[in-house]
Design an enzyme around this catalytic site. Structure first.
Site, PDB file in Angstrom:
ATOM      1  N   GLY A   1       7.692   3.594   2.969  1.00 17.70           N
ATOM      2  CA  GLY A   1       8.300   4.927   3.650  1.00 17.70           C
ATOM      3  C   GLY A   1       9.742   4.304   4.386  1.00 17.70           C
ATOM      4  O   GLY A   1      10.189   3.231   4.100  1.00 17.70           O
ATOM      5  N   GLY A   2      10.470   5.352   4.979  1.00 14.54           N
ATOM      6  CA  GLY A   2      11.600   5.144   5.348  1.00 14.54           C
ATOM      7  C   GLY A   2      11.778   4.195   6.458  1.00 14.54           C
ATOM      8  O   GLY A   2      12.476   3.424   6.828  1.00 14.54           O
TER       9      GLY A   2
ATOM     10  N   GLY B   1       9.745   1.458   6.361  1.00 13.69           N
ATOM     11  CA  GLY B   1       9.553   0.067   5.894  1.00 13.69           C
ATOM     12  C   GLY B   1       8.031   0.314   5.317  1.00 13.69           C
ATOM     13  O   GLY B   1       7.870   1.544   4.810  1.00 13.69           O
TER      14      GLY B   1
ATOM     15  N   LEU C   1       0.726  -1.219  -0.067  1.00 14.62           N
ATOM     16  CA  LEU C   1      -0.015  -0.118  -0.039  1.00 14.62           C
ATOM     17  C   LEU C   1       0.800   1.071  -0.096  1.00 14.62           C
ATOM     18  O   LEU C   1       0.391   2.314  -0.395  1.00 14.62           O
ATOM     19  CB  LEU C   1      -0.777  -0.242   1.249  1.00 14.62           C
TER      20      LEU C   1
ATOM     21  N   ASP D   1       4.305  14.746  12.686  1.00 15.47           N
ATOM     22  CA  ASP D   1       4.378  14.581  11.420  1.00 15.47           C
ATOM     23  C   ASP D   1       3.175  14.887  10.663  1.00 15.47           C
ATOM     24  O   ASP D   1       2.599  13.978  10.045  1.00 15.47           O
ATOM     25  CB  ASP D   1       4.887  13.310  11.238  1.00 15.47           C
TER      26      ASP D   1
END
Ligand SMILES: *[C@@H]1O[C@H](CO)[C@@H](O)[C@H](O)[C@H]1NC(C)=O
Ligand SMILES: *[C@@H]1O[C@H](CO)[C@@H](O)[C@H](O)[C@H]1NC(C)=O
Ligand SMILES: *[C@@H]1O[C@H](CO)[C@@H](O)[C@H](O)[C@H]1NC(C)=O
Length: 972
Positions: A637-638, A640, A634, A755
């Site tokens: 990202g950093g 995982g 899906l 974030d």
């Protein structure tokens, strides 16, 4: 025969070499803090202390300033380095080798110099020798060396010499020397006594001369010259031939000492007890050795007879008699006195010369100690294993003797029948311990108290059923998991604290009964998976879980519409009015299942099936199954990847697989799990479970079918083709602000998301927004460090508050800034990183919006994709709100509560309706459910235990050598 003779000669050669060679036989000379081996001016070989201790730090002092006197040249090198012990342990030990049952002289020196000179006042600490609390040292003049010397019979092959922190300053030591004596030296030195040297004089050696010592003295005793205050006439005869006379004495002084003597009609010295080196035991016994030998002061016909008196009384019926051919007399006195004692030597009436003589004198203070004390071998073994496991190497020596480690309590030998001490309490609270609870604790059979609270422990409670005396068990504030074992019910526990962990399942029946009957003080708040006292718990799980039937039931409810993207949304309780509103907004879309929403709202959280099956621990096997072996990604990202998955009950989930990363990644992961387990809000993504098996760190969220807000904003479709209209956008940011407001205002401590961005606002099938991704969220009090943001910068570029870069101080206003960027994005449809602005030289999104507003051209910034169905008033209002969120000064930005109000008002403008009851309080879960939310943010601390084993300390004086002049030696 010839062979035997050669052999004999051979031995001689060997021993001769040995004597002159590298090591002095029977000497151990440790220069503490030194890193090299060397031979000093006297020919003594010194080694560094690295082989004898493993804690403490080295320091070098400015030896030029030290008051070393005549012995400076010999002592400088060993004194200029030292080892000190800043802690955290209170006790630090050297393991010193001995030959068991042999007599030794032991000498320690202390010179703090500029290490201690800056410290206010004094430094004080205590010294143990084997199982004895030997001395207390109080340093008042940092530049005068302190020497402590004792003789004793070593009870074991290795004895610890330990330093225990006192009230002020760090313990330190400059050198440790041991010299093995012969078995016939000092006949009065016997087992179980320590003889602390008070002074040792080379009588008649001119005041200010260097001491007489090795190699003249084969045992390296240091014979001091006459103290300055002494004015007793001395005689010296360097030609006196004494070697044969004294050869067999055993503890005879070196010839050089005997070649000088006091020579006066009365020789007297005093033992001022208050000025003696401090021994913790108030001993009243002294061992005095007097050495007499004629060195040419008598004619052939003369003889000398002297009487030795203490406080005016003769100590012996037979006086010391010396003749010119000179017998050597070594007189030993055992003196018991409680007041300052005058020792007087006078010629007897029958002496042919009316002059007394004394060649050398030694005075020792005697204390006894218990050589049989030990600590239970099984307890020591367990403690060693626990130390290894938790890296507690700082604590050395015996765990109980003479002073217990800071984190144990031991039986009191004076009240227990057994001489084997045992450990009754292990107090490792706030020690920053990581890993699992070692099973070795079960070896501490006498334990009544076990405190492992406020650490970072993981795993389950091991079998401690052997601890049949355990009354207090404190495990709160860790990340422990698993079920509460049955054996706890059979222990005599009176206090059990398990709060803030990840325990799961039911309490054992026997434990529950003890709680119910009031015999056990029990607390276990914030264990989201633990069921007790009829509380609402999240179901247990992990391997043993067979709760799927439950989950299946629930699953039908929540997944009936289900869809989603990105990361989340969970259980989703939608308020009736909100649903009505959405229904109204999406009039052309299929009607959502409002019935479910209504029921949920009315029933509250507890009755809603979503939460009842929300958190679980999943096995790796289950995770691979639910994701069909990680078939569908899906997102990446950093941290995982995020994969699509389905639970056995059909519920759709987003599976976030952390990349195995840093060394403390595991703990961060567990903290995140625990944080997620405790934070519940309709506008925060629903956390379903986690997998923490081996290296796998996996978080499972509800699947959010409509993906991220970012996706919807960047899609190229127009409003007729599925792009979000203004009303929907407004609703989304309003709901997202509720989630963030909840984090800031309703969590205790407040949580800063860190974030906030459109990619982290997820939409469920009804376009209800939920804030996701708490991976880097921080409870407020914990955060003011400067590291840790770099990896986040990439993902949040454009959203990061420039003020945060400047100050590196994280506040909730940083989230407000990011949310302001989200608002601009929602209005304009442009990502914050764009530089493509039509008809404008604006350099970034904020700049562009500000310019357009300045020009009065608000319409220019509105995203054309959302059509024309909006009120310009509400666009204005939201734009102003966004700009206020982006103000440079933190104090000028609104907080999230204010943001929420403003958005609510904008919504009013938009729909011309009164808002009563339309937008209820952002938190649906009673705040009381979260009051107990807390994390261990206090740094682990070691409590220094400065109490001592006895209360008999007196204020001690400086060392014997330094204050020797006060001993009042007089001639009359
Ligand atoms: C003491 O002073 C000397 C010389 O100035 C310096 O080399 C040394 O590092 C100092 N030691 C401590 C412990 O401050
Ligand atoms: C020892 O003392 C006596 C009396 O004070 C004195 O007469 C004698 O000369 C002294 N002996 C020496 C060797 O100095
Ligand atoms: C659930 O329990 C049943 C029997 O109690 C067992 O056969 C089944 O394998 C279990 N299911 C899971 C998923 O553990």
């Amino acid at each position: 025969m010839a062979a035997a003779k050669l052999f004999f000669v051979g031995i001689f050669v060997c021993c001769e070499l040995l004597h002159r060679g590298a090591a002095q036989a029977g000497f151990t000379s440790i220069d503490c803090g030194s890193t090299t081996e060397y031979t000093d001016e006297l020919g003594i070989d010194w080694v560094s202390d690295g082989d004898y201790t493993s804690t403490g730090q080295n320091a070098v002092i400015d030896i030029q300033k030290a008051k070393l006197g005549a012995d400076a040249v010999n002592d400088r090198r060993k004194l200029q380095t030292l080892r000190y012990f800043p802690g955290p342990a209170s006790k630090h030990c050297y393991a010193i080798p001995f030959v068991a049952n042999e007599k030794y002289l032991i000498r320690l020196t202390f010179l703090g110099g500029n290490l201690t000179s800056s410290a206010a006042g004094t430094v004080d600490f205590s010294i143990s020798l084997g199982t004895a609390h030997w001395q207390d040292v109080q340093v008042t003049d940092p530049w005068t060396p302190i020497v402590r010397e004792a003789s004793y019979i070593a009870p074991q092959a290795t004895s610890p010499i330990c330093f225990q922190r006192g009230d002020v300053g760090d313990p330190f030591v400059n050198s440790i020397e041991t010299r093995r004596l012969t078995s016939f030296s000092y006949q009065l030195i016997v087992t179980a006594f320590i003889y602390t040297n008070v002074f040792r004089l080379d009588c008649g050696l001119k005041s200010g001369s260097p001491s007489t010592r090795y190699p003249d003295d084969q045992w390296d005793r240091i014979w001091a010259a006459d103290p300055e205050s002494v004015d007793i006439p001395g005689i010296t005869n360097a030609n006196a031939q004494l070697a044969n006379t004294i050869a067999t004495a055993g503890n005879e002084p070196p010839v050089a000492v005997l070649q000088s003597a006091w020579n006066a009609s009365t020789i007297s010295f005093q033992l001022p007890l208050s000025a003696l080196p401090e021994s913790p035991i108030d001993s009243t016994f002294f061992y005095i050795v007097l050495y007499f030998v004629e060195i040419g002061g008598l004619k052939a016909t003369d003889f000398r007879v002297v009487d030795v008196n203490v406080d005016g009384e003769a100590v012996s019926d037979s006086p010391v008699t010396l003749t010119s051919d000179s017998t050597f007399e070594a007189w030993s006195l055992l003196l018991e006195t409680t007041k300052s004692a005058d020792v007087t030597i006078t010629p007897s009436s029958n002496s042919s010369v009316p002059v007394a003589l004394l060649n050398g004198v030694e005075v020792y203070k005697i204390q006894t100690y218990n050589t049989s004390l030990t600590t239970s071998a099984t307890a020591v073994k367990s403690i060693e294993a626990i130390k290894t496991k938790f890296n507690l190497d700082e604590w050395q020596g015996d765990p109980c003797l003479v002073w217990p480690y800071d984190w144990v309590k031991c039986t009191d030998p004076s009240t227990s029948e057994s001489l084997a001490m045992d450990i009754t309490a292990l107090e490792l609270s706030k020690f920053n311990l990581r890993g699992t609870i070692p099973t070795d604790i079960a070896g501490l059979l006498q334990l009544t108290e076990l405190a492992l609270d406020n650490n970072l422990l993981t795993g389950s409670i091991p079998n401690l059923s052997a601890l049949t005396k355990l009354k207090y068990l404190r495990l709160q504030n860790n990340s422990l998991s698993g079920t509460i074992p049955d054996f706890l019910g059979s222990l005599p526990l009176s206090v059990l604290t398990l709060d803030n962990n990840l325990f799961e399942g039911e309490l054992p029946q026997s434990l529950q009964e003890k709680i119910d009957s009031g015999r056990l003080t029990f607390s276990a708040t914030n264990n989201p998976f633990l069921c007790f006292g009829g509380n609402q718990c999240l179901p247990p799980t992990s391997s043993s879980r067979n709760q799927t039937s439950d989950g299946r039931k629930n699953g039908r409810n929540s997944s009936s519409v289900g869809v989603i993207v990105g990361a989340t949304v969970g259980g989703v309780v939608v308020l009736l009015l909100l649903l009505l509103l959405i229904y109204w907004i999406f009039i052309k879309k299929p009607a959502p299942q409002t019935g479910t929403g209504m029921g949920a709202v009315q029933g509250g959280r507890d009755e809603h099936p979503r939460n009842a099956s929300a958190q679980n621990s999943f096995s790796w096997m289950e995770v691979t199954t639910m994701t069909s072996n990680f078939a569908k990604i899906l997102g990446r990202g950093g941290y995982g990847n995020v994969y699509y998955g389905e639970l056995p009950d059909g519920r759709k989930v987003a599976v976030k697989v952390n990349k195995g990363n840093t060394k403390h990644g595991k703990q961060q992961f567990l903290n995140e799990v625990s944080l997620l387990s405790r934070v519940h809000h309709r506008h925060l993504v629903s956390f379903i479970g986690f997998c923490n098996e081996g290296n796998h760190e996996i978080l499972i969220y509800d699947f959010m079918s409509e993906g991220t807000l970012e996706d919807h904003l960047t899609e190229t479709r127009d409003v007729n083709n599925g792009a979000l209209d203004w009303m929907t956008r407004l609703d989304i940011v309003l709901n997202a602000s509720k989630g963030i407001e909840y984090l800031h205002k309703s969590c205790n401590p407040p949580i800063i998301h860190r974030d906030i961005k459109t990619a982290n606002i997820l939409l469920d099938e009804h376009f209800v927004a939920k804030v996701s991704d708490f991976g880097i969220s921080k409870p407020m009090p914990e955060e003011n460090r400067t590291g840790g943001v770099t990896t986040d910068i990439k993902g949040t570029f454009g959203y990061l508050d420039p003020e945060y870069f400047k100050s590196y101080r994280l506040t909730e206003k940083n989230d407000v800034y990011s949310f302001g960027v989200v608002l601009l994005e929602v209005i304009t449809g442009k990502p914050p990183t764009t530089i493509n602005f039509p008809h404008s030289r604006a350099s970034n999104l904020l700049d562009w919006v500000q310019r357009s507003i300045r020009d009065g051209n608000i319409e220019a910034i509105v995203d054309p994709k959302m059509g024309t169905n909006y009120k310009i008033e509400s666009i204005w209002k939201v734009t102003e709100l966004a700009l206020s969120c982006l103000r440079p000064a933190l104090s000028e930005r609104p907080d999230m509560t204010r943001v929420l109000q403003e958005l609510t008002e904008a919504m009013e403008h938009e729909n011309h309706q009164t808002t009563v009851n339309v937008f209820p309080s952002p938190s649906e879960i009673p705040p009381s459910a979260f009051n107990q939310y807390q994390r261990v943010s206090e740094p682990p601390r070691v409590v220094r235990n400065s109490s001592r084993g006895d209360s008999s300390r007196r204020s001690s004086s400086q060392d014997s050598i330094a204050t020797f002049s006060s001993y009042n030696i007089t001639a009359r």
